[in-house]
Write an enzyme that holds these catalytic residues in place. Structure first.
Site, PDB file in Angstrom:
ATOM      1  N   GLU A 148      15.462   9.357 -37.566  1.00  0.00           N
ATOM      2  CA  GLU A 148      14.811   8.774 -36.310  1.00  0.00           C
ATOM      3  C   GLU A 148      15.664   8.305 -35.506  1.00  0.00           C
ATOM      4  OE1 GLU A 148      10.961   7.138 -36.812  1.00  0.00           O
ATOM      5  OE2 GLU A 148      10.158   8.811 -38.041  1.00  0.00           O
ATOM      6  N   GLU A 190       8.833  13.007 -43.452  1.00  0.00           N
ATOM      7  CA  GLU A 190       7.686  11.806 -43.504  1.00  0.00           C
ATOM      8  C   GLU A 190       6.488  12.475 -42.776  1.00  0.00           C
ATOM      9  OE1 GLU A 190       8.749   7.944 -41.405  1.00  0.00           O
ATOM     10  OE2 GLU A 190      10.724   8.392 -42.440  1.00  0.00           O
TER      11      GLU A 190
HETATM   12  C1  FCB Z   1       8.782   5.825 -39.121  1.00  0.00           C
HETATM   13  C2  FCB Z   1      10.052   5.568 -40.147  1.00  0.00           C
HETATM   14  C3  FCB Z   1       9.498   5.027 -41.178  1.00  0.00           C
HETATM   15  C4  FCB Z   1       8.081   4.376 -41.375  1.00  0.00           C
HETATM   16  C5  FCB Z   1       7.006   5.342 -40.528  1.00  0.00           C
HETATM   17  C6  FCB Z   1       5.594   4.753 -40.645  1.00  0.00           C
HETATM   18  O1  FCB Z   1       8.897   6.008 -37.968  1.00  0.00           O
HETATM   19  O2  FCB Z   1      10.829   6.375 -40.124  1.00  0.00           O
HETATM   20  O3  FCB Z   1      10.353   4.100 -41.876  1.00  0.00           O
HETATM   21  O4  FCB Z   1       8.092   3.034 -40.952  1.00  0.00           O
HETATM   22  O5  FCB Z   1       7.442   5.580 -39.320  1.00  0.00           O
END
Ligand code: FCB
Length: 463
Positions: free
Chosen positions: A164, A368
């Site tokens: 990110e 994620e």
């Molecule tokens: C993302 C991050 C991760 C976590 C999630 C909820 O932005 O990559 O580390 O904090 O959100």
């Protein structure tokens, strides 16, 4: 019954600073997140990652936890200041040995290691020398990538250069709600560029050091931007350029979009982009990592009336949305998670189909997806998180729908394996499918962990 492809990679994800602890042990240097969390007032409840989940000392039992879940892959991040304390020079052997144990422990349990090189924990020394707005940080990052490729390249299944970079650049340097807490939009755009450049150089360094079949990737938190009405198309385009094309452009097409440069011309002239940089940022990738939590809704703002800023990240005084004075971020209908983020899985299907359309031939992986919920402990001592099971089920159905629509999605990683340090929110927001007791550090499976284990075992969503 929703069924996933046989070869689909199922995993869970964590990040070094959020779980490891051991912040000052075995030669680890300080990172910008140590500095941030040790600064009073920046993290909720004064929480820090000093102990986090004590994963550094509980490695073996956490590996067993993963094996118990039956996952085929585990996404973790390497703490740069643990292996190269000041961000330059040789390896810190005790720190490097930790990741040997982690990687070998995964492999011996039949779990593929998916390693992220940078999940936000920049060595403080590099920040002191200018941080991501400084070009040298990209060069240091490439050198660090080379060291990692040399050390672990024979064993890592997939390398993710950055996690990110949107957050690193805009939350770290524009809105300041993340480390290093700077609020300088011009610096944030320079950070965008040096993250892109660092990514490209790191992929090159990894290709020359890692095993031939190692996959190269980057994880982006792409924003699925929608407009309130057709009249908001310009606002949509602006937000899309700043959040998505600022990374997809150089990384996948070797160029920044022209309208991004124009829209931000009052902030910077982009003179930090040197000849050849955009080409260097564009390296062939084997898979694109996508993090998705919720969509983004925008509307053109004409300056009258109060401006909505409900993008889910605007808890700072400054906005992460550089040069978006005429764009408002509109609160979306619920239901919401504990983060205040709305639950809308349709954005994930649409995003995956867009990527499939715009970048044909590039495989995708959800690196994620998950949710924070209140997670009360029941009288039986367990967490019956039906809300999280429902969130995961909806989003996995959305992934299946994208696959049915032609998107080449290769895997899915739940965020997160266990409750951990949720950045500026500290430990107040629980994302784990496994609960971590803050007093005893005890790990307890939530209902969602049992549910996910069944999904992984069968490759199907239970009715
Ligand atoms: C993302 C991050 C991760 C976590 C999630 C909820 O932005 O990559 O580390 O904090 O959100």
């Amino acid at each position: 019954m929703t069924t996933f492809p046989e070869s689909f990679l199922w995993g869970t994800a964590t990040a070094a600073y959020q779980v490891e602890g051991a912040w000052n042990e075995d030669g680890r240097g300080p990172s910008i997140w140590d500095t941030f969390s040790h600064t009073p007032g920046l993290v909720a409840n004064g929480d820090t990652g000093d102990l986090a989940c004590d994963h550094y000392h509980r490695l073996e039992s956490d590996l067993d936890l993963l094996a118990g879940l039956g996952v085929g892959a585990y996404r973790f991040s390497i703490s740069w200041p643990r292996v190269q304390p000041g961000g330059s020079g040789g390896l810190n052997e005790p720190g490097a040995a930790f990741y040997d144990r982690l990687i070998d422990g995964l492999l011996s349990r039949g779990i593929a290691p998916v390693a992220t090189l940078y999940h936000w924990d920049l060595p403080q020394e590099l920040e002191d020398a200018g941080g991501w707005p400084a070009r040298d940080t990209a060069l240091r990052f490439a050198e660090y990538a080379r060291l990692m490729g040399e050390r672990y390249g024979d064993r890592v299944h997939t390398w993710i250069t950055l996690n990110e970079p949107w957050c690193s650049a805009y939350l770290g340097y524009a809105s300041g709600v993340h480390a290093p807490a700077r609020t300088d939009p011009a610096a944030a755009l320079a950070a965008v560029h040096h993250l892109n450049l660092g990514h490209g150089l790191a992929v090159q360094a990894l290709r020359s050091t890692a095993a031939r079949d190692a996959r190269m990737s980057v994880t982006l938190n792409l924003h699925h931007v929608r407009g309130v009405s057709e009249a908001d198309a310009v606002a949509v385009r602006k937000a899309d350029a700043l959040s998505n094309l600022a990374f997809l452009g150089p990384m996948l097409e070797g160029a920044y979009p022209r309208d991004l440069i124009e829209a931000t011309s009052s902030v910077t002239d982009w003179s930090f982009v040197r000849d050849g940089d955009e080409a260097a940022a564009r390296q062939p990738l084997d898979v694109l990592g996508v993090n998705y939590y919720n969509p983004t809704l925008v509307r053109h703002w004409d300056g009258s009336g109060p401006k909505e800023t409900a993008d889910g990240h605007q808890d700072g005084a400054a906005s992460p949305w550089i040069a978006c004075e005429d764009v408002e971020f509109v609160r979306q209908p619920g239901p919401y998670t504990e983060m205040g983020w709305n639950i809308d899985e349709t954005g994930l299907t649409e995003l995956l189909l867009r990527l499939h359309r715009d970048y044909p031939g590039l495989p995708l992986m959800i690196t994620e997806n998950g949710a924070a919920f209140p997670d009360p402990v029941g009288e039986d001592g367990l967490v019956h998180d039906a809300d999280r099971v429902d969130y995961l089920r909806r989003h996995l159905s959305a992934v299946a729908e994208a696959i049915a629509g032609g998107a080449d999605v290769r895997g899915y990683f739940v965020w997160s394996l266990m409750d951990n340090f949720e950045w500026a929110h500290g430990y107040a927001k629980r994302f784990g499918i496994v609960r971590v007791d803050r007093q005893t550090m005890e790990r307890t499976w939530k209902d969602s962990a049992h549910w996910y284990r069944e999904v992984v075992a069968t490759g199907k969503l239970p009715e």
